[in-house]
Scaffold this motif. Structure first.
Motif, PDB file in Angstrom:
ATOM      1  N   GLY A   1       0.787  -1.227   0.000  1.00  0.00           N
ATOM      2  CA  GLY A   1       0.000   0.000   0.000  1.00  0.00           C
ATOM      3  C   GLY A   1       0.816   1.272   0.000  1.00  0.00           C
ATOM      4  O   GLY A   1       0.249   2.362   0.056  1.00  0.00           O
ATOM      5  N   ALA A   2       2.135   1.161  -0.101  1.00  0.00           N
ATOM      6  CA  ALA A   2       2.984   2.360  -0.009  1.00  0.00           C
ATOM      7  C   ALA A   2       3.681   2.710  -1.312  1.00  0.00           C
ATOM      8  O   ALA A   2       4.079   3.865  -1.500  1.00  0.00           O
ATOM      9  CB  ALA A   2       4.029   2.167   1.084  1.00  0.00           C
ATOM     10  N   LEU A   3       3.826   1.743  -2.223  1.00  0.00           N
ATOM     11  CA  LEU A   3       4.631   1.990  -3.421  1.00  0.00           C
ATOM     12  C   LEU A   3       3.902   1.728  -4.738  1.00  0.00           C
ATOM     13  O   LEU A   3       4.436   2.053  -5.805  1.00  0.00           O
ATOM     14  CB  LEU A   3       5.896   1.104  -3.383  1.00  0.00           C
ATOM     15  CG  LEU A   3       6.826   1.260  -2.174  1.00  0.00           C
ATOM     16  CD1 LEU A   3       7.951   0.237  -2.250  1.00  0.00           C
ATOM     17  CD2 LEU A   3       7.391   2.673  -2.100  1.00  0.00           C
ATOM     18  N   ASN A   4       2.721   1.172  -4.705  1.00  0.00           N
ATOM     19  CA  ASN A   4       2.067   0.742  -5.944  1.00  0.00           C
ATOM     20  C   ASN A   4       1.630   1.888  -6.856  1.00  0.00           C
ATOM     21  O   ASN A   4       1.228   1.655  -7.995  1.00  0.00           O
ATOM     22  CB  ASN A   4       0.862  -0.163  -5.648  1.00  0.00           C
ATOM     23  CG  ASN A   4      -0.144   0.514  -4.727  1.00  0.00           C
ATOM     24  OD1 ASN A   4      -0.047   1.698  -4.434  1.00  0.00           O
ATOM     25  ND2 ASN A   4      -1.103  -0.268  -4.255  1.00  0.00           N
ATOM     26  N   HIS A   5       1.725   3.109  -6.404  1.00  0.00           N
ATOM     27  CA  HIS A   5       1.358   4.255  -7.232  1.00  0.00           C
ATOM     28  C   HIS A   5       2.548   4.834  -7.992  1.00  0.00           C
ATOM     29  O   HIS A   5       2.401   5.749  -8.798  1.00  0.00           O
ATOM     30  CB  HIS A   5       0.762   5.359  -6.349  1.00  0.00           C
ATOM     31  CG  HIS A   5       1.692   5.874  -5.297  1.00  0.00           C
ATOM     32  ND1 HIS A   5       2.044   5.126  -4.201  1.00  0.00           N
ATOM     33  CD2 HIS A   5       2.360   7.054  -5.182  1.00  0.00           C
ATOM     34  CE1 HIS A   5       2.882   5.821  -3.439  1.00  0.00           C
ATOM     35  NE2 HIS A   5       3.104   6.990  -4.024  1.00  0.00           N
ATOM     36  N   LEU A   6       3.729   4.298  -7.760  1.00  0.00           N
ATOM     37  CA  LEU A   6       4.944   4.830  -8.385  1.00  0.00           C
ATOM     38  C   LEU A   6       5.172   4.153  -9.739  1.00  0.00           C
ATOM     39  O   LEU A   6       6.092   3.351  -9.918  1.00  0.00           O
ATOM     40  CB  LEU A   6       6.145   4.615  -7.455  1.00  0.00           C
ATOM     41  CG  LEU A   6       6.006   5.208  -6.042  1.00  0.00           C
ATOM     42  CD1 LEU A   6       7.236   4.893  -5.201  1.00  0.00           C
ATOM     43  CD2 LEU A   6       5.780   6.716  -6.123  1.00  0.00           C
ATOM     44  N   HIS A   7       4.360   4.507 -10.711  1.00  0.00           N
ATOM     45  CA  HIS A   7       4.372   3.814 -12.000  1.00  0.00           C
ATOM     46  C   HIS A   7       5.588   4.134 -12.863  1.00  0.00           C
ATOM     47  O   HIS A   7       5.872   3.400 -13.811  1.00  0.00           O
ATOM     48  CB  HIS A   7       3.097   4.146 -12.776  1.00  0.00           C
ATOM     49  CG  HIS A   7       1.843   3.736 -12.070  1.00  0.00           C
ATOM     50  ND1 HIS A   7       1.568   2.431 -11.723  1.00  0.00           N
ATOM     51  CD2 HIS A   7       0.779   4.472 -11.621  1.00  0.00           C
ATOM     52  CE1 HIS A   7       0.404   2.365 -11.110  1.00  0.00           C
ATOM     53  NE2 HIS A   7      -0.094   3.591 -11.039  1.00  0.00           N
ATOM     54  N   VAL A   8       6.284   5.231 -12.596  1.00  0.00           N
ATOM     55  CA  VAL A   8       7.433   5.589 -13.432  1.00  0.00           C
ATOM     56  C   VAL A   8       8.762   5.297 -12.739  1.00  0.00           C
ATOM     57  O   VAL A   8       9.819   5.676 -13.237  1.00  0.00           O
ATOM     58  CB  VAL A   8       7.370   7.082 -13.840  1.00  0.00           C
ATOM     59  CG1 VAL A   8       6.154   7.356 -14.689  1.00  0.00           C
ATOM     60  CG2 VAL A   8       7.394   8.001 -12.614  1.00  0.00           C
ATOM     61  N   LEU A   9       8.707   4.621 -11.616  1.00  0.00           N
ATOM     62  CA  LEU A   9       9.934   4.308 -10.877  1.00  0.00           C
ATOM     63  C   LEU A   9      10.828   3.378 -11.699  1.00  0.00           C
ATOM     64  O   LEU A   9      10.372   2.387 -12.258  1.00  0.00           O
ATOM     65  CB  LEU A   9       9.583   3.653  -9.537  1.00  0.00           C
ATOM     66  CG  LEU A   9      10.690   3.657  -8.471  1.00  0.00           C
ATOM     67  CD1 LEU A   9      11.003   5.069  -8.020  1.00  0.00           C
ATOM     68  CD2 LEU A   9      10.295   2.805  -7.281  1.00  0.00           C
ATOM     69  N   GLN A  10      12.113   3.704 -11.757  1.00  0.00           N
ATOM     70  CA  GLN A  10      13.073   2.917 -12.530  1.00  0.00           C
ATOM     71  C   GLN A  10      14.091   2.200 -11.642  1.00  0.00           C
ATOM     72  O   GLN A  10      14.559   1.125 -11.991  1.00  0.00           O
ATOM     73  CB  GLN A  10      13.804   3.815 -13.528  1.00  0.00           C
ATOM     74  CG  GLN A  10      12.892   4.469 -14.549  1.00  0.00           C
ATOM     75  CD  GLN A  10      13.637   5.423 -15.461  1.00  0.00           C
ATOM     76  OE1 GLN A  10      14.863   5.500 -15.449  1.00  0.00           O
ATOM     77  NE2 GLN A  10      12.894   6.165 -16.264  1.00  0.00           N
TER      78      GLN A  10
END
Length: 271
Positions: A86-95
């Protein structure tokens, strides 16, 4: 708890002052590593934040990242994280994501949280309890196909093993119709010239020819039939060549020193 939050707030403000940021929208980088921080206040005001270092602290919760959608590099290694759900799933552009040297213990939940990161290429999870689970690397490689570095470089052999382990049916199909497989059936060739014409051989399609073109009625029993079917549905290509040694030049035509010979044109068609 209040003291910990205050320490985190002070660390953020110190960075803003060090970098000389005058507006929150100008903040693209924050370096908060190695300061013994246990808690960090919400970073939602930094909507354009792209690079964040908070490694080598004592962080246990990541709720402060909920509004930072533009993050491309996130360094969370050497903290006290036990779960990232629930803390990182919104970071769609993370590389780039470093999570090594934490206490993450549930491989399935962790990978599920990272599935939306379609741009993720570099992921570190070593020195976590989940890295000791059976087939840890193959599991992550299969369900996070964009990852090129998982603690170390991901090899093609590992990808094939992961596909075979977690999607055996698809693996079998891929191996049966691979383009690199040797086929004993000759390609159809048409050779034509003014002097000689060789008619093309007519191929008899296998019983599974209904497979494809949106029909998918029945699969091929013989993998070589699938290869033949694919070859026959490819676009037709044609190459022609002419023997220019038998074509008179402009000078020879003017002087009439060389007799005109019939031109031979060789045309080859194949799929």
């Amino acid at each position: 708890m209040a003291a910990a939050a205050c320490a985190g707030e002070q660390a953020v403000e110190k960075q803003l002052k060090t970098w000389g940021f005058k507006s929150n929208v100008d903040v693209l980088v924050l370096y908060l590593a190695g300061q013994g921080i246990r808690s960090i206040p919400s970073l939602s005001r930094f909507r354009r934040l792209r690079y964040l270092w908070i490694n080598n602290n004592k962080i246990q919760d990541l709720t402060f990242l909920k509004k930072n959608y533009c993050l491309t590099e996130l360094y969370l290694n050497n903290n006290e994280l036990t779960d990232v759900s629930g803390a990182l799933n919104h970071l769609h552009v993370l590389q780039i994501l470093f999570l090594h040297n934490n206490q993450l213990g549930k491989l399935g939940r962790t990978v599920k949280e990272l599935k939306g990161m379609i741009s993720l290429q570099n992921l570190n999870l070593f020195h976590n309890p989940l890295a000791q689970e059976r087939d840890y690397r193959l599991y992550v490689i299969h369900f996070l196909p964009s990852v090129q570095l998982l603690d170390r470089k991901v090899t093609q052999r590992e990808r094939e093993s992961a596909l075979h382990l977690y999607n055996h049916k698809r693996s079998a199909v891929v191996h049966s119709i691979a383009f690199g497989r040797r086929v004993n059936k000759p390609l159809v060739t048409i050779v034509r010239s003014r002097r000689h014409t060789q008619p093309a051989k007519r191929l008899v399609m296998p019983s599974g020819s209904g497979f494809g073109k949106g029909k998918n009625r029945e699969p091929f029993e013989n993998p070589e039939d699938a290869i033949l079917q694919r070859a026959m549905t490819r676009s037709l290509m044609e190459f022609s060549c002419l023997d220019w040694n038998k074509v008179a030049t402009c000078q020879e035509r003017r002087l009439e020193n060389k007799a005109e010979e019939p031109h031979e044109k060789l045309t080859v068609k194949f799929r």
